[in-house]
Scaffold this motif. Structure first.
Motif, PDB file in Angstrom:
ATOM      1  N   ALA A 231       0.700  -1.000   0.101  1.00 35.02           N
ATOM      2  CA  ALA A 231       0.025  -0.004   0.152  1.00 35.02           C
ATOM      3  C   ALA A 231       0.692   1.173  -0.195  1.00 35.02           C
ATOM      4  N   ARG A 232       2.019   1.241   0.435  1.00 31.36           N
ATOM      5  CA  ARG A 232       3.001   2.384   0.481  1.00 31.36           C
ATOM      6  C   ARG A 232       2.896   3.491  -0.549  1.00 31.36           C
ATOM      7  N   SER A 233       3.321   2.877  -1.978  1.00 30.37           N
ATOM      8  CA  SER A 233       3.075   3.623  -3.156  1.00 30.37           C
ATOM      9  C   SER A 233       1.591   4.311  -3.230  1.00 30.37           C
ATOM     10  N   LYS A 234       0.439   3.783  -3.056  1.00 32.13           N
ATOM     11  CA  LYS A 234      -0.745   4.037  -3.365  1.00 32.13           C
ATOM     12  C   LYS A 234      -1.186   5.191  -1.872  1.00 32.13           C
ATOM     13  N   LEU A 235      -0.367   5.270  -0.972  1.00 32.95           N
ATOM     14  CA  LEU A 235      -0.560   6.236   0.181  1.00 32.95           C
ATOM     15  C   LEU A 235       0.641   6.948   0.620  1.00 32.95           C
ATOM     16  N   GLY A 236       1.444   7.122  -0.483  1.00 35.80           N
ATOM     17  CA  GLY A 236       2.697   7.888  -0.385  1.00 35.80           C
ATOM     18  C   GLY A 236       2.716   9.229  -0.045  1.00 35.80           C
ATOM     19  N   SER A 237       1.744   9.889  -0.157  1.00 36.17           N
ATOM     20  CA  SER A 237       1.308  11.276  -0.030  1.00 36.17           C
ATOM     21  C   SER A 237       1.324  11.562   1.587  1.00 36.17           C
ATOM     22  N   ALA A 238       0.784  10.475   2.299  1.00 35.81           N
ATOM     23  CA  ALA A 238       0.786  10.778   3.823  1.00 35.81           C
ATOM     24  C   ALA A 238       2.063  10.861   4.329  1.00 35.81           C
ATOM     25  N   MET A 239       1.922  11.080   5.704  1.00 35.28           N
ATOM     26  CA  MET A 239       3.068  11.301   6.582  1.00 35.28           C
ATOM     27  C   MET A 239       3.301   9.844   6.934  1.00 35.28           C
ATOM     28  N   PHE A 240       4.992   9.316   7.151  1.00 31.28           N
ATOM     29  CA  PHE A 240       5.031   7.952   7.718  1.00 31.28           C
ATOM     30  C   PHE A 240       5.620   8.269   8.670  1.00 31.28           C
ATOM     31  N   VAL A 241       5.644   7.247   9.903  1.00 29.32           N
ATOM     32  CA  VAL A 241       6.606   7.169  11.055  1.00 29.32           C
ATOM     33  C   VAL A 241       7.457   5.646  10.593  1.00 29.32           C
ATOM     34  N   LEU A 242       8.909   6.037  10.494  1.00 30.06           N
ATOM     35  CA  LEU A 242       9.485   4.640  10.044  1.00 30.06           C
ATOM     36  C   LEU A 242      10.870   4.595  10.821  1.00 30.06           C
ATOM     37  N   ALA A 243      11.317   3.467  10.890  1.00 31.12           N
ATOM     38  CA  ALA A 243      12.727   3.064  11.198  1.00 31.12           C
ATOM     39  C   ALA A 243      13.660   3.785  10.536  1.00 31.12           C
ATOM     40  N   ASP A 244      13.651   3.578   9.233  1.00 27.01           N
ATOM     41  CA  ASP A 244      14.644   4.300   8.061  1.00 27.01           C
ATOM     42  C   ASP A 244      14.017   4.317   6.902  1.00 27.01           C
ATOM     43  N   PHE A 245      14.869   4.885   5.872  1.00 26.76           N
ATOM     44  CA  PHE A 245      14.277   4.829   4.440  1.00 26.76           C
ATOM     45  C   PHE A 245      14.905   4.072   3.665  1.00 26.76           C
ATOM     46  N   ALA A 253       9.012   8.213   0.522  1.00 24.66           N
ATOM     47  CA  ALA A 253       9.424   8.420   1.817  1.00 24.66           C
ATOM     48  C   ALA A 253      10.689   9.429   1.898  1.00 24.66           C
ATOM     49  N   ASN A 254      10.415  10.488   2.727  1.00 24.07           N
ATOM     50  CA  ASN A 254      11.783  11.246   2.778  1.00 24.07           C
ATOM     51  C   ASN A 254      11.803  12.173   3.929  1.00 24.07           C
ATOM     52  N   LEU A 255      12.914  12.758   4.344  1.00 27.48           N
ATOM     53  CA  LEU A 255      12.904  13.821   5.532  1.00 27.48           C
ATOM     54  C   LEU A 255      12.032  14.924   5.403  1.00 27.48           C
ATOM     55  N   GLY A 256      11.690  15.154   4.147  1.00 24.30           N
ATOM     56  CA  GLY A 256      10.677  16.337   4.174  1.00 24.30           C
ATOM     57  C   GLY A 256       9.471  16.291   4.805  1.00 24.30           C
ATOM     58  N   LYS A 257       8.669  15.117   4.818  1.00 25.71           N
ATOM     59  CA  LYS A 257       7.567  14.909   5.079  1.00 25.71           C
ATOM     60  C   LYS A 257       7.441  13.940   6.555  1.00 25.71           C
ATOM     61  N   ASP A 258       8.444  12.947   6.645  1.00 24.49           N
ATOM     62  CA  ASP A 258       8.286  11.705   7.467  1.00 24.49           C
ATOM     63  C   ASP A 258       9.153  11.799   8.707  1.00 24.49           C
ATOM     64  N   ILE A 259       8.621  10.871   9.676  1.00 20.55           N
ATOM     65  CA  ILE A 259       9.368  11.120  10.894  1.00 20.55           C
ATOM     66  C   ILE A 259      10.100   9.718  11.095  1.00 20.55           C
ATOM     67  N   ILE A 260      11.353   9.734  11.691  1.00 18.44           N
ATOM     68  CA  ILE A 260      11.990   8.430  12.113  1.00 18.44           C
ATOM     69  C   ILE A 260      11.806   8.307  13.459  1.00 18.44           C
ATOM     70  N   ALA A 261      11.292   7.125  13.898  1.00 15.29           N
ATOM     71  CA  ALA A 261      11.243   6.977  15.275  1.00 15.29           C
ATOM     72  C   ALA A 261      12.130   5.753  15.787  1.00 15.29           C
ATOM     73  N   PRO A 262      12.472   5.925  17.144  1.00 17.55           N
ATOM     74  CA  PRO A 262      13.475   4.814  17.605  1.00 17.55           C
ATOM     75  C   PRO A 262      12.734   3.662  17.806  1.00 17.55           C
ATOM     76  N   TYR A 263      13.532   2.515  17.509  1.00  9.06           N
ATOM     77  CA  TYR A 263      13.122   1.108  17.990  1.00  9.06           C
ATOM     78  C   TYR A 263      12.560   0.943  19.366  1.00  9.06           C
ATOM     79  N   LYS A 264      11.842  -0.025  19.832  1.00  2.80           N
ATOM     80  CA  LYS A 264      11.632   0.025  21.271  1.00  2.80           C
ATOM     81  C   LYS A 264      12.790  -1.193  21.715  1.00  2.80           C
ATOM     82  N   HIS A 265      13.503  -0.668  22.524  1.00  4.54           N
ATOM     83  CA  HIS A 265      14.872  -1.799  22.760  1.00  4.54           C
ATOM     84  C   HIS A 265      14.474  -2.999  23.586  1.00  4.54           C
ATOM     85  N   LEU A 266      15.078  -3.928  23.360  1.00  2.00           N
ATOM     86  CA  LEU A 266      14.639  -5.219  24.120  1.00  2.00           C
ATOM     87  C   LEU A 266      15.216  -5.473  25.375  1.00  2.00           C
ATOM     88  N   VAL A 267      16.677  -4.967  25.490  1.00  2.00           N
ATOM     89  CA  VAL A 267      17.394  -5.260  26.767  1.00  2.00           C
ATOM     90  C   VAL A 267      16.633  -4.528  28.085  1.00  2.00           C
TER      91      VAL A 267
END
Length: 490
Positions: A231-245, A253-267
């Motif tokens: 679905a990502r290409s069909k909804l690409g105008s939206a803002m995404f919260v991602l791990a990386d690009f 997906a790019n830094l102009g519109k999207d957010i990079i969020a931290p992983y939830k650490h496991l340790v």
């Protein structure tokens, strides 16, 4: 309602030329009323008038850590929509898109679990599933935002009318859907994950909220690199919260519109009181995980053969199976430096495990993007090494052994200071990962970046403007010496 857009006469668009790129913005008009050219739906009763809150353009000298001490602390713990940084409208999608994927079943016609203390909150699956659970924490936080007498930050609050919202939140647990339901079962020809994505696209494209701005004010969580593949290409105008690009084309997906969020650490999180200092950490360098990876992760096996027999180095294969997570936690907490090496994608959870263990991260990933880089200066507690340098015989160990105790201790102290920014909690707390994501969204949800030149380096600037096509998106990003120091010397 007239379909013609009526703009106040004082809302005259101005044109600024920044590095030969055109950026349009509005004068600073407070609570300006704009009638948008769309028809309201019967179901949502969308109000045609939307309040647009514009802010002054500021071009100040950049300092990545300038607001780090105040993040989250200025928010009131009990708020209404007028006080919140973000007013968020969340679609009431059926449970099959979110908590139903956790096995939760409510009463007839019940969409959400009770979060007011009278019901049990469904638990997110553990193991590697947990590292991409950002969708779960943000959804819970929005549900809790309308619960009285709950102590939480006032960064985001859920509103019931989409016309009042700054952001439209799409509550699809896409990472969990990929992890648990990406393979067809039995006689099924289409997986549950594929089916849900198709249904989501159909639903969103039929909503007036999506149509009025082509989805540009919608927020979709797709933290697992393989989530939303269909679905990502069909909804690409939206803002995404991602791990990386790493697995996204730049037009999606790019830094102009999207957010990079931290992983939830496991340790396990190491408290400041039990965090071992320099002379109590016998291991110089630590890495435990998958060694043979594809794409940019090939560097892992090169480093493995370079370092595996070196003194004071722990570089081994490992997994979460058995006692793997606890073993890794103990090892990181006993190490001075922890390697975060590119894998199949530029990012990995290992960085956030290292931060939770107060082990100074050594980032060897040339294409990595880091969470909250506009307010956190990672060079104060991380080392960055180019992949081409790291694989030179003797380079990495000479670099790390050359770092003296006082310099390491400064980085260790900074790790203890910032570690809470990467903790996911329920209820959320001021400055934790949930709060930081909402604050990042408030900065970037209507942000268009441009570059100002200073006498010392290229720095980043922001311009807030409407996310409705009135601004021409242009994003510039340069990693200057101020933010990414060379690591060729100690």
């Amino acid at each position: 309602m007239s379909e013609k857009s009526m703009l106040p006469s004082r809302s005259v668009y101005k044109l600024i030329l920044v590095n030969t790129t055109s950026v349009y913005f509005k004068p600073n008009v407070r609570s300006e009323q704009i009638t948008l050219p769309y028809l309201p739906s019967v179901d949502t009763q969308i109000d045609a008038e939307r309040t647009v809150r514009s802010e002054k353009l500021a071009c100040q000298e950049n300092n990545s850590s300038r607001n780090i001490h105040s993040l989250g602390k200025h928010r009131k713990m009990d708020c209404d929509p007028t006080q919140a940084l973000l007013r968020v409208f969340m679609y009431n999608l059926p449970p099959e898109f979110h908590f139903g994927l956790l096995g939760w079943k409510g009463r007839e016609n019940q969409i959400w679990p009770n979060v007011n203390g009278s019901g049990r909150i469904p638990r997110y699956p553990g193991g590697l599933n947990l590292q991409h659970s950002i969708e779960y924490w943000l959804t819970l936080d929005l549900l809790l935002s309308n619960t009285p007498d709950v102590v939480r930050p006032c960064s985001a609050i859920r509103v019931k009318n989409s016309s009042q919202a700054d952001v439209i939140f799409v509550p699809f647990f896409s990472s969990l859907s990929y992890n648990r339901h990406s393979k067809p079962l039995g006689k099924e020809k289409v997986s549950v994950n594929h089916m849900l994505q198709n249904k989501l696209v159909q639903f969103l494209r039929g909503q007036e909220e999506w149509k009025r701005l082509s989805g540009k004010d919608h927020l979709i969580i797709a933290h697992h690199p393989n989530s939303m593949l269909d679905a990502r290409s069909k909804l690409g105008s939206a803002m995404f919260v991602l791990a990386d690009f790493g697995r996204y084309p730049a037009d999606i997906a790019n830094l102009g519109k999207d957010i990079i969020a931290p992983y939830k650490h496991l340790v396990r999180t190491v408290s400041n009181g039990e965090s071992a200092p320099f002379d109590k950490r016998p291991i110089l360098v630590y890495f435990q995980g998958a060694v043979y990876r594809k794409d940019g992760g090939v560097i892992r096996q090169e480093l493995y053969y370079l370092l595996k027999d070196e003194k004071d180095v722990h570089f081994t294969f490992g997994s979460i199976g058995g006692n793997g997570v606890n073993s890794a936690g103990r090892g990181m907490a006993s190490s001075k430096f922890c390697l975060n090496i590119a894998g199949d994608t530029p990012s990995s959870n290992r960085l956030f495990d290292a931060i939770a263990s107060h082990c100074v991260p050594v980032i060897i990933s040339d294409q990595i993007e880091l969470p909250f880089e506009d307010v956190i200066d990672y060079s104060q507690f991380c080392l960055f090494v180019r992949a081409s340098d790291a694989v030179k015989k003797g380079y990495l160990l000479n670099l790390l052994r050359g770092i003296k105790q006082d310099k390491w201790t400064k980085m260790w102290e900074k790790l203890k200071e910032i570690a809470h920014h990467f903790e996911y909690q329920y209820p959320s707390q001021p400055g934790d990962a949930v709060d930081m994501i909402w604050e990042a969204l408030s900065r970037a949800g209507a942000k268009f970046s441009f570059v100002c030149k200073s006498s010392t380096a290229t720095t980043f600037r922001t311009l807030k403007c409407l996310r409705n096509g009135d601004c021409t998106l242009s994003h510039f990003r340069a990693r200057s010496m101020l933010l990414r120091p060379e690591t060729s010397s100690s």
